[in-house]
Design an enzyme around this catalytic site. Structure first.
Site, PDB file in Angstrom:
ATOM      1  N   LYS A 259       0.841  -1.205   0.000  1.00 19.37           N
ATOM      2  CA  LYS A 259       0.000   0.000   0.000  1.00 19.37           C
ATOM      3  C   LYS A 259       0.871   1.247   0.000  1.00 19.37           C
ATOM      4  O   LYS A 259       2.011   1.208   0.469  1.00 19.37           O
ATOM      5  CB  LYS A 259      -0.855   0.035   1.274  1.00 19.37           C
ATOM      6  CG  LYS A 259      -1.999  -0.950   1.308  1.00 19.37           C
ATOM      7  CD  LYS A 259      -2.760  -0.835   2.628  1.00 19.37           C
ATOM      8  CE  LYS A 259      -3.926  -1.797   2.691  1.00 19.37           C
ATOM      9  NZ  LYS A 259      -4.974  -1.577   1.695  1.00 19.37           N
TER      10      LYS A 259
ATOM     11  N   ARG B  50     -10.456 -11.350   2.046  1.00 18.45           N
ATOM     12  CA  ARG B  50     -11.329 -12.381   1.474  1.00 18.45           C
ATOM     13  C   ARG B  50     -10.670 -13.759   1.526  1.00 18.45           C
ATOM     14  O   ARG B  50     -11.354 -14.767   1.578  1.00 18.45           O
ATOM     15  CB  ARG B  50     -11.743 -11.974   0.053  1.00 18.45           C
ATOM     16  CG  ARG B  50     -10.614 -11.889  -0.914  1.00 18.45           C
ATOM     17  CD  ARG B  50     -10.967 -11.097  -2.172  1.00 18.45           C
ATOM     18  NE  ARG B  50     -10.967  -9.644  -1.926  1.00 18.45           N
ATOM     19  CZ  ARG B  50     -11.247  -8.730  -2.847  1.00 18.45           C
ATOM     20  NH1 ARG B  50     -11.591  -9.097  -4.069  1.00 18.45           N
ATOM     21  NH2 ARG B  50     -11.210  -7.449  -2.574  1.00 18.45           N
TER      22      ARG B  50
END
Ligand code: BES
Ligand code: ZN
Ligand code: ZN
Length: 488
Positions: free
Chosen positions: A269, A343
């Site tokens: 990120k 996920r």
């Protein structure tokens, strides 16, 4: 902070401050007609200094005819629209306002055209949630800005409602204090220790799967995320079981994402704002909070929380884009982006929860930046494969004053989840990212009735509200407690 009930006449309570709600549509007529000492409230409304607009506050010193040293008017908005959500906010705003003024003790007078029990519970929740401060590591805490005691004006028949409100707010604040911890002080191992503490304190059963057990079970998706970090992962299972025979065959499974820090992994990120990724365990923290409350409130159905916890780091053993992982379900996943790690851990957790016999599943996760684009910071994004469970959850959310918005989850979105090498990629295209993320989860939840809460935009308050400090919000805790109490 100590919270009690007092059934004295409002004009006779001796207190540093008496807080009452005043309404926009009834100018000058506060909760009780007796609460307009010397006509001062009507006068304030006439001059426009008090409006009754939501959370508008006016403080009056030495109110005539009242034993209280101050009278605080908190705006409730239009009386016809004043519900428990508004009352919760008004109570929180009163507390934060008076705390700022150096008041240490006050009396809150709830009101509204709904049952007294609901008023007291909402007031208790608003007061305790309003009292939470995220300043745990400040060394120069100002002791003069602290509320020690609040009494809610109601008779003793509201004691059970007060107790429930306190339990609910404590659960929300427990989640908030976990979320607020930085990643160096709350690793997966620390979250396990905190969960063990919760279990011992409240009489819940706890089981923790360590790395080796997850390896032999085949939780390849979860382990793939964990392998880039020196901190070992864990899978926390907290069990609540009702005493006696359960009233139905319902077994609720609560699955919470607990990434104690999300760097993004190899798909790293940007530096800006990365410090906030300590809150990537807010879903797991919410479930721990809910279980803490349920152990006390004792719903009639079994409830099990599943909290997969990992740190997503780009270490030398980290998984790479393009790696294939075999999930617990047997399905294979091509890891296109290591930052779509939530996920992956949830896929294995959902499969595990189904194998444990859960008949209904709810997950909460700070899953996507895309939900923030879609709904901003006000609404939780809600996805479901079952209309009945969805409706019940939305009803609870409404009653608990947590804004949640249903999102689509039709098969068209599955088009985006195609891999040439494996069963599924872990990301779709740029568009509808919160929906493709939910679609990915659905592959592992089906056919069990399931609701997914994407709390990425709501788990952290970017700005303080009059009734809540800036920082962790503890969103979803109240709703899930309410739902668990009503299911079955
Ligand atoms: N933890 C993030 C999602 C997030 C974003 C939480 C902002 C809170 C605030 C999640 O793991 C993530 O990084 N998701 C990616 C998915 C993408 C790679 C498909 C995202 O949303 O950018
Ligand atoms: Zn991520
Ligand atoms: Zn994440």
């Amino acid at each position: 902070m100590n919270l009690t009930l007092t059934s004295q006449a409002p004009e006779r309570v001796e207190t540093e401050a008496l807080a009452v709600v005043v309404y926009e549509s009834q100018p000058g007529a506060p909760a009780s007609p007796r609460m307009d000492p010397g006509g001062i409230v009507s006068e304030l409304f006439a001059s426009g200094e008090a409006t009754g607009k939501p959370l508008d506050t006016v403080l009056i010193h030495r109110p005539q005819g009242l034993a209280a040293r101050r009278l605080l008017l908190v705006g409730g908005g239009k009386v016809e629209q004043f519900d428990s959500a508004q009352l919760r906010r008004a109570a929180g705003a009163a507390l934060r306002f008076l705390k700022g003024k150096g008041v240490h003790e006050f009396v809150f007078a709830p009101s509204g055209n709904f049952p007294a029990g609901a008023q007291v519970a909402a007031a208790a929740e608003g007061l305790l949630a309003g009292d939470f401060e995220p300043d745990s590591y400040k060394t120069d805490k100002k002791d003069d800005k602290r509320i020690d005691r609040v009494a809610i004006l109601a008779d003793s028949s509201a004691q059970a409602a007060l107790d429930r409100g306190v339990v609910t707010a404590q659960a929300q604040n427990l989640a908030r204090s976990l979320i607020n911890e930085p990643a160096n002080r709350l690793t997966p191992k620390d979250l396990v220790a905190r969960s063990r503490q919760v279990a011992t304190d409240s009489g819940l059963e706890i089981e923790v799967l360590e790395q080796e057990q997850m390896q032999s079970l085949g939780m390849g998706a979860l382990l793939g995320v964990a392998q880039g970090s020196a901190e070992p992962p864990a899978f926390i299972v907290l069990r609540y079981r009702p005493a006696g025979a359960p009233s139905s065959s319902t077994h609720l499974g609560l699955v919470g994402k607990a990434v104690t820090f999300d760097t993004g992994g190899i798909s790293i990120k940007p530096a800006e704002g990365m410090e906030k990724m300590k809150y990537d365990m807010a879903g797991g923290a919410a479930m721990i909070g809910v279980m803490h409350a349920l152990a006390r409130l004792k719903p009639s159905i079994p409830v099990t929380a599943f909290v997969p916890t990992v740190e997503n780091m780009p270490g030398s053993r980290a998984q790479r884009p393009g790696d294939i992982q075999t999930t617990l379900s047997g399905k294979t996943v091509e890891v296109i982006n290591t930052d779509a790690e939530g996920r992956l851990i949830l896929a294995d957790a959902l499969t595990y929860a189904r194998r444990q016999g859960c008949t209904h599943l709810i997950d909460a996760a700070t899953l996507t930046g895309a939900i923030v684009v879609a709904l901003g910071h006000y609404n939780v994004g809600v996805f479901a494969n079952d209309q009945v469970l969805l409706d019940r959850l939305l009803q609870s959310a409404k009653e608990c004053g947590e804004k949640m918005w249903p999102m689509p989850l039709d098969e068209d979105y599955k088009e985006q989840l195609k891999s040439i090498i494996a069963d599924l990629p872990n990301v779709g295209t740029r568009w509808g990212g919160a929906i493709t993320a939910a679609m990915f989860l659905k592959e592992f939840a089906d056919p069990t009735p399931w609701v997914h809460l994407d709390i990425a935009g709501t788990a952290w308050l970017e700005e303080a509200k009059p009734f809540l400090a800036k920082g962790p919000s503890g969103v979803a805790v109240r709703t899930l407690i309410d739902l668990a109490m009503k299911l079955g």
